[in-house]
Scaffold this active site. Structure first.
Site, PDB file in Angstrom:
ATOM      1  N   ASP A  32     -10.516 -35.030  -8.521  1.00  0.00           N
ATOM      2  CA  ASP A  32     -11.605 -35.990  -8.681  1.00  0.00           C
ATOM      3  C   ASP A  32     -12.920 -35.233  -8.847  1.00  0.00           C
ATOM      4  O   ASP A  32     -13.168 -34.234  -8.160  1.00  0.00           O
ATOM      5  CB  ASP A  32     -11.682 -36.925  -7.462  1.00  0.00           C
ATOM      6  N   ILE A  33     -13.775 -35.703  -9.736  1.00  0.00           N
ATOM      7  CA  ILE A  33     -15.036 -35.019 -10.026  1.00  0.00           C
ATOM      8  C   ILE A  33     -16.022 -35.137  -8.860  1.00  0.00           C
ATOM      9  O   ILE A  33     -16.947 -34.318  -8.738  1.00  0.00           O
ATOM     10  CB  ILE A  33     -15.641 -35.589 -11.339  1.00  0.00           C
TER      11      ILE A  33
ATOM     12  N   ASN B 268      -7.471 -48.550  -6.017  1.00  0.00           N
ATOM     13  CA  ASN B 268      -8.425 -49.648  -6.021  1.00  0.00           C
ATOM     14  C   ASN B 268      -8.109 -50.577  -7.187  1.00  0.00           C
ATOM     15  O   ASN B 268      -7.803 -50.105  -8.288  1.00  0.00           O
ATOM     16  CB  ASN B 268      -9.853 -49.111  -6.168  1.00  0.00           C
TER      17      ASN B 268
ATOM     18  N   GLN C 257     -12.690 -50.993  -8.125  1.00  0.00           N
ATOM     19  CA  GLN C 257     -12.148 -50.102  -9.154  1.00  0.00           C
ATOM     20  C   GLN C 257     -13.221 -49.898 -10.227  1.00  0.00           C
ATOM     21  O   GLN C 257     -13.784 -50.867 -10.742  1.00  0.00           O
ATOM     22  CB  GLN C 257     -10.899 -50.727  -9.787  1.00  0.00           C
TER      23      GLN C 257
ATOM     24  N   HIS D 223      -5.206 -45.495 -11.617  1.00  0.00           N
ATOM     25  CA  HIS D 223      -5.214 -44.184 -10.977  1.00  0.00           C
ATOM     26  C   HIS D 223      -4.930 -44.354  -9.496  1.00  0.00           C
ATOM     27  O   HIS D 223      -5.409 -45.289  -8.855  1.00  0.00           O
ATOM     28  CB  HIS D 223      -6.535 -43.441 -11.190  1.00  0.00           C
TER      29      HIS D 223
ATOM     30  N   HIS E 193      -5.456 -42.439  -5.970  1.00  0.00           N
ATOM     31  CA  HIS E 193      -6.185 -41.372  -5.274  1.00  0.00           C
ATOM     32  C   HIS E 193      -5.268 -40.756  -4.222  1.00  0.00           C
ATOM     33  O   HIS E 193      -4.617 -41.485  -3.461  1.00  0.00           O
ATOM     34  CB  HIS E 193      -7.405 -41.941  -4.531  1.00  0.00           C
TER      35      HIS E 193
HETATM   36  P1  5GP Z   1     -12.170 -45.915  -8.630  1.00  0.00           P
HETATM   37  O1  5GP Z   1     -13.403 -46.368  -7.920  1.00  0.00           O
HETATM   38  O2  5GP Z   1     -12.056 -46.483 -10.029  1.00  0.00           O
HETATM   39  O3  5GP Z   1     -10.911 -46.138  -7.814  1.00  0.00           O
HETATM   40  O4  5GP Z   1     -12.261 -44.351  -8.736  1.00  0.00           O
HETATM   41  C1  5GP Z   1     -12.658 -43.654  -9.877  1.00  0.00           C
HETATM   42  C2  5GP Z   1     -12.715 -42.204  -9.522  1.00  0.00           C
HETATM   43  O5  5GP Z   1     -12.803 -41.462 -10.711  1.00  0.00           O
HETATM   44  C3  5GP Z   1     -13.919 -41.816  -8.673  1.00  0.00           C
HETATM   45  O6  5GP Z   1     -13.458 -41.221  -7.456  1.00  0.00           O
HETATM   46  C4  5GP Z   1     -14.699 -40.847  -9.547  1.00  0.00           C
HETATM   47  O7  5GP Z   1     -15.280 -39.799  -8.810  1.00  0.00           O
HETATM   48  C5  5GP Z   1     -13.640 -40.358 -10.508  1.00  0.00           C
HETATM   49  N1  5GP Z   1     -14.146 -39.964 -11.824  1.00  0.00           N
HETATM   50  C6  5GP Z   1     -14.989 -40.679 -12.606  1.00  0.00           C
HETATM   51  N2  5GP Z   1     -15.228 -40.026 -13.759  1.00  0.00           N
HETATM   52  C7  5GP Z   1     -14.496 -38.876 -13.701  1.00  0.00           C
HETATM   53  C8  5GP Z   1     -14.335 -37.792 -14.602  1.00  0.00           C
HETATM   54  O8  5GP Z   1     -14.894 -37.744 -15.701  1.00  0.00           O
HETATM   55  N3  5GP Z   1     -13.522 -36.789 -14.206  1.00  0.00           N
HETATM   56  C9  5GP Z   1     -12.868 -36.800 -12.996  1.00  0.00           C
HETATM   57  N4  5GP Z   1     -12.087 -35.760 -12.712  1.00  0.00           N
HETATM   58  N5  5GP Z   1     -13.016 -37.811 -12.117  1.00  0.00           N
HETATM   59  C10 5GP Z   1     -13.814 -38.848 -12.469  1.00  0.00           C
END
Ligand code: 5GP
Length: 125
Positions: free
Chosen positions: A39-40, A97, A104, A110, A112
């Site tokens: 994760d970034i 999520n 989400q 995805h 985590h």
């Molecule tokens: P969500 O809130 O959709 O469950 O989580 C999305 C996740 O994607 C977040 O933890 C965010 O840090 C990660 N993320 C968003 N953009 C990027 C990206 O360009 N590269 C990577 N490696 N992670 C990302």
């Protein structure tokens, strides 16, 4: 901004671009069904994301529409990523999520994987 988990798949979402190699990622695992990368913006010492290679917006979309082979392959990949990251013995947390209340943000399914520290008991915020 949370996404609509039932919206049509957007092929320009950030994880679709990562799958196509248009945006880099710190890859840890890849097979026919899944890609995993760091994760970034990590929320734990280990914070990995595992995504299916198929075009699914959310867990809702995937669990309803994906063929059994893709579901099995993806779930096996999530387990394999956790094992290879050394998360099983100490334990880890996994999370998907979904939609607005789930917060989400990226409209490609995805999972985590969080590890490397003790997590607290789940309590509603
Ligand atoms: P969500 O809130 O959709 O469950 O989580 C999305 C996740 O994607 C977040 O933890 C965010 O840090 C990660 N993320 C968003 N953009 C990027 C990206 O360009 N590269 C990577 N490696 N992670 C990302």
């Amino acid at each position: 901004m949370p996404i609509d988990p039932r919206a049509p798949y957007d092929p320009n979402n950030i994880f679709a671009k990562i799958l196509r190699g248009e945006i880099p990622c710190k890859k840890v695992y890849e097979d026919n069904f899944a890609l995993a990368f760091h994760d970034i913006n990590p929320q734990a010492p280990v914070h990995l994301l595992v995504i299916p290679k198929g075009a699914y917006v959310s867990w809702d979309d995937f669990s309803e529409k994906a063929p059994a082979e893709e579901i099995a392959g993806f779930i096996r990949a999530v387990g394999q990523v956790a094992r290879e990251a050394g998360l099983v013995d100490p334990g880890y947390r996994m999370l998907a999520n979904v939609g607005g209340h789930g917060h989400q943000e990226v409209p490609h399914l995805h999972v985590h994987l969080f590890g490397g520290r003790q997590f607290y008991a789940m309590v509603p915020q």
